[in-house]
Design an enzyme around this catalytic site. Structure first.
Site, PDB file in Angstrom:
ATOM      1  N   GLU A   1      27.643  84.219  69.134  1.00  0.00           N
ATOM      2  CA  GLU A   1      26.978  83.491  68.049  1.00  0.00           C
ATOM      3  C   GLU A   1      26.424  82.163  68.555  1.00  0.00           C
ATOM      4  O   GLU A   1      27.133  81.398  69.216  1.00  0.00           O
ATOM      5  CB  GLU A   1      27.971  83.234  66.921  1.00  0.00           C
ATOM      6  CG  GLU A   1      27.401  82.461  65.742  1.00  0.00           C
ATOM      7  CD  GLU A   1      28.462  82.084  64.728  1.00  0.00           C
ATOM      8  OE1 GLU A   1      28.086  81.725  63.602  1.00  0.00           O
ATOM      9  OE2 GLU A   1      29.665  82.147  65.054  1.00  0.00           O
TER      10      GLU A   1
ATOM     11  N   CYS B   1      30.321  86.410  62.844  1.00  0.00           N
ATOM     12  CA  CYS B   1      31.511  85.569  62.712  1.00  0.00           C
ATOM     13  C   CYS B   1      32.325  85.908  61.471  1.00  0.00           C
ATOM     14  O   CYS B   1      32.930  86.960  61.352  1.00  0.00           O
ATOM     15  CB  CYS B   1      31.096  84.106  62.749  1.00  0.00           C
ATOM     16  SG  CYS B   1      32.480  82.946  62.927  1.00  0.00           S
TER      17      CYS B   1
ATOM     18  N   LYS C   1      22.394  86.205  59.030  1.00  0.00           N
ATOM     19  CA  LYS C   1      23.708  86.138  58.393  1.00  0.00           C
ATOM     20  C   LYS C   1      23.557  85.950  56.889  1.00  0.00           C
ATOM     21  O   LYS C   1      22.886  85.025  56.420  1.00  0.00           O
ATOM     22  CB  LYS C   1      24.523  84.998  59.000  1.00  0.00           C
ATOM     23  CG  LYS C   1      25.968  84.954  58.556  1.00  0.00           C
ATOM     24  CD  LYS C   1      26.737  83.875  59.309  1.00  0.00           C
ATOM     25  CE  LYS C   1      28.203  83.882  58.928  1.00  0.00           C
ATOM     26  NZ  LYS C   1      28.960  82.807  59.628  1.00  0.00           N
TER      27      LYS C   1
END
Length: 491
Positions: free
Chosen positions: A259, A367, A315
């Site tokens: 990430e 994440c 995301k």
């Protein structure tokens, strides 16, 4: 059913201990058999209480759970939020106390609305509905769910059937039935035995290979978070990932950077990405987490591909105080902790298509997203392989990264997919469709993890439906208690 009244302090202490026991079921301790004991302690303590006392009992459970299991929040606030010890302790305590309100509200409503009859069922159902509430309310925090511990337990085969919430329901039921058994209700042993023995008859594997194994190289840069966003940090990141890519380009079909591997926006990173692509072997692909910005002034935490790759992922479920600041108008500038090192992110759209890379269809979770079972199941329905990139540097040397890995393992088991996990400093790993860690890199080292991951086809029952059957079953267990409670009040 009658219950002897406990001294209030003893019940609150039992709930506090139960919260700590729930933490011990999770990684790195993995004492999964303590889960039913924790639920049973709360069930035993709550029965004679009035609703307001039940709320306090639930709050004590939450204090024990999050005070022990989410202690990594202190590391994020103090070590990386430029916050002194007293203030970091205060903010951590405030977070723990606030999260404990979820279990307080759950048990308050349970005692307010449910009567004593059928409590063995209604309590377990209410427990899972409380976890469901914690999953989405105020952006959600489905960390340390009771069922997450069972990726390695004999109950694990239930995960592809109903996911983490079914595991939570079974665990809570075993706790309530265990208490009834100790009260000499010998019949309680029968459903407990059934719940633990039925997995022996369930399929071991719901999915099958869709192609040849992919050779993957997961690059763990182990860069210092405190200087990451400085010019020196940017140079180190570029040099580290370019050198590691050059070294391992001929050994992998798919190379993965974690990430936000490069602490800059995609348009700024184009020269570095071009050099990375020049190192790659023909037909191979590189996926990396990176920040994006568009002409409208919006910013995204994304995964993009180079080489033999098509598509991108933005995301969708952002982290409050990490990727955006709630009440920014009032909070930004008051404390260093609230001053994000990058602009606030914008959530990506729902229903994003998987990325195609190295001949495989890859679903993504960046994440924090990997802890959301239904978000991952949505990606898995159209994907052959699951990828999660993460920056767990924020956790430091706490138990947080190990808990995070355990939840990623459960997502693999729920969906019958390999999960490829690339992180900035650990825990980088490849997980098979049964939730087993096939390969794992050491934490806090600059290292490339080389392994194989097999694209899979077919859907587990959980991937098809998501969590709603488990939530519905939990609600159905509560409903008879609600009707009986109303009937008793009328009488």
């Amino acid at each position: 059913m009658t219950h002897s009244r406990l001294p209030p302090a003893l019940g609150y202490l039992a709930a506090l201990v139960a919260g700590v026991l729930t933490t011990l079921t999770a990684s790195p301790y993995e004492l999964w058999w303590l889960g039913p004991l924790a639920a049973g302690l709360v069930y035993w303590a709550i029965q004679p209480l009035r609703p307001r006392h039940a709320a306090l009992l639930g709050w004590c459970y939450g204090l024990g759970l999050f005070g022990s299991g989410a202690s990594w929040v202190y590391v994020s606030i103090h070590d990386y939020g430029y916050t002194g010890v007293p203030l970091a302790l205060f903010l951590t305590g405030l977070f723990v106390a606030a999260m404990a309100l979820f279990s307080a509200a759950t048990l308050w409503l349970y005692r307010l609305l449910c009567g004593p009859r059928l409590a063995v069922l209604t309590f377990a159902g209410a427990w899972v509905l409380g976890e469901w509430l914690r999953t989405w309310l105020f952006t959600g925090f489905p960390w340390l769910l009771l069922g997450s511990a069972h990726v390695d337990s004999p109950l694990a085969p239930w995960a592809p059937i109903g996911g983490v919430y079914l595991l939570s329901l079974i665990t809570a039921l075993c706790g309530t039935l265990g208490v009834e058994f100790l009260r000499r209700r010998w019949w309680a042993a029968v459903p407990v035995a059934a719940l633990w023995l039925m997995p022996l008859a369930l399929p071991v594997q719901w999915t099958e290979p869709a192609g040849e194994p992919l050779r993957v190289a997961l690059l763990q840069g182990n860069l210092d978070q405190l200087i990451k966003w400085t010019p020196e940090g940017q140079r180190r990141a570029a040099n580290t990932y370019l050198e590691m890519t050059r070294e391992h380009a001929d050994e992998a079909d798919l190379i993965v950077w974690p990430e936000a591997a490069l602490p800059m926006f995609e348009d700024e990173a184009e020269p570095i990405l071009a050099r990375a692509q020049a190192h790659m072997a023909p037909g191979s692909a590189l996926l990396t987490g990176i920040l994006q910005r568009d002409g409208r002034g919006l910013y995204y935490n994304s995964v993009i591909g180079l080489g033999n790759a098509e598509g991108e992922y933005r995301k969708a479920h952002l982290v409050p105080f990490g990727e955006y600041l709630p009440l920014e108008r009032w909070l930004r500038g008051t404390l260093a902790f609230f001053d994000l090192p990058m602009p606030a992110m914008t959530p990506g759209p729902a229903g994003q298509a998987p990325i195609r890379a190295a001949g495989s269809v890859i679903g993504n979770a960046i994440c924090y997203e990997i802890i959301y079972a239904d978000l991952v199941a949505e990606q898995a329905r159209e994907a052959e392989l699951l990828l999660t990139v993460s920056n767990d540097t924020w956790f430091g040397e706490s138990i947080g990264p190990l808990q995070h890995l355990q939840m990623a393992r459960l997502r693999a088991l729920e969906n019958g997919r390999y999960v490829v996990r690339a992180t900035s400093n650990g825990v980088t790993a490849v997980i098979d469709p049964r939730g087993r860690t096939l390969a794992r890199a050491p934490q806090f080292e600059t290292v490339a993890l080389l392994a194989e991951a097999v694209p899979m086809q077919g859907l587990t029952p959980f991937t098809r439906t998501g969590s709603w059957p488990a939530w519905l079953l939990s609600a159905l267990l509560v409903l008879p208690g609600l009707r009986l409670a109303r009937r008793q009040r009328r009488l």
